[in-house]
Design a protein around this motif. Sequence first.
Motif, PDB file in Angstrom:
ATOM      1  N   ASN A  32       1.043  -1.305  -0.068  1.00  0.00           N
ATOM      2  CA  ASN A  32       0.028   0.023   0.009  1.00  0.00           C
ATOM      3  C   ASN A  32       0.971   1.408   0.033  1.00  0.00           C
ATOM      4  N   SER A  50      -2.790   4.199  -2.569  1.00  0.00           N
ATOM      5  CA  SER A  50      -2.868   3.291  -3.742  1.00  0.00           C
ATOM      6  C   SER A  50      -2.835   1.681  -3.087  1.00  0.00           C
ATOM      7  N   GLN A  55      -4.681   1.878  -9.393  1.00  0.00           N
ATOM      8  CA  GLN A  55      -5.727   2.051  -8.413  1.00  0.00           C
ATOM      9  C   GLN A  55      -5.223   3.223  -7.188  1.00  0.00           C
ATOM     10  N   SER A  57      -6.782   6.499  -4.891  1.00  0.00           N
ATOM     11  CA  SER A  57      -7.930   6.991  -3.918  1.00  0.00           C
ATOM     12  C   SER A  57      -7.296   8.348  -3.477  1.00  0.00           C
ATOM     13  N   SER A  67      -0.551   8.952  -9.358  1.00  0.00           N
ATOM     14  CA  SER A  67      -0.573   7.769 -10.423  1.00  0.00           C
ATOM     15  C   SER A  67       0.362   6.684 -10.018  1.00  0.00           C
TER      16      SER A  67
END
Lengths: 114, 113
Positions: A32, A50, A55, A57, A67
């Motif tokens: 993470n 992420s 993915q 948030s 990104s």
Amino acid sequence: SQTIHQWPATLVQPVGSPLSLECTVEGTSNPNLYWYRQAAGRGLQLLFYSVGIGQISSEVPQNLSASRPQDRQFILSSKKLLLSDSGFYLCAWRGTGGLNYGYTFGSGTRLTVV
Amino acid sequence: SQKIEQNSEALNIQEGKTATLTCNYTNYSPAYLQWYRQDPGRGPVFLLLIRENEKEKRKERLKVTFDTTLKQSLFHITASQPADSATYLCALDIDTNAGKSTFGDGTTLTVKP
């Protein structure tokens, strides 16, 4: 062992210029990843996190984006910097699940927008 | 939303004494509570994590307590040294699955020789 690299250490950018801060993690897979910002004398504010490639948030509406093009790479960007974007930016990773794991932070980027 | 208060902006103590830092929160008790050390211009360094079902955790000269009734964590440094001078941050998990936390503003500790 796990290490986290963040660069540059300091950055002075004019208002309206673009931004790209990069963070890479070694020694772990599928971490993470997090971007935090710290104002002077304050705690950390979570900007993005992420849990996997692609993915992202976003926690706070703002002028920034993030990104994750690769598993261990996390990028913070802006198309046009504002004065209010100045601060100390920290990338971090954390073992999934949080069990007995705190964050491992990078060394940070001091951004001054002038 | 969860709010965190860490005691006083600065704490000054004499070398050899025990430093006690406080972290109070307002809402639900988090599953995990963390303590970090931050030196000027550096990223925070993780020290200890305590779970809500743990009352106390120790690591060398450090001790953390977690009282979910008082909604408070205490962080103790025994036999303090000038090298312990730093800012100490408390953080609470707000989303265990995502590993998200909210941080206090920190307490700056100065240990005088």
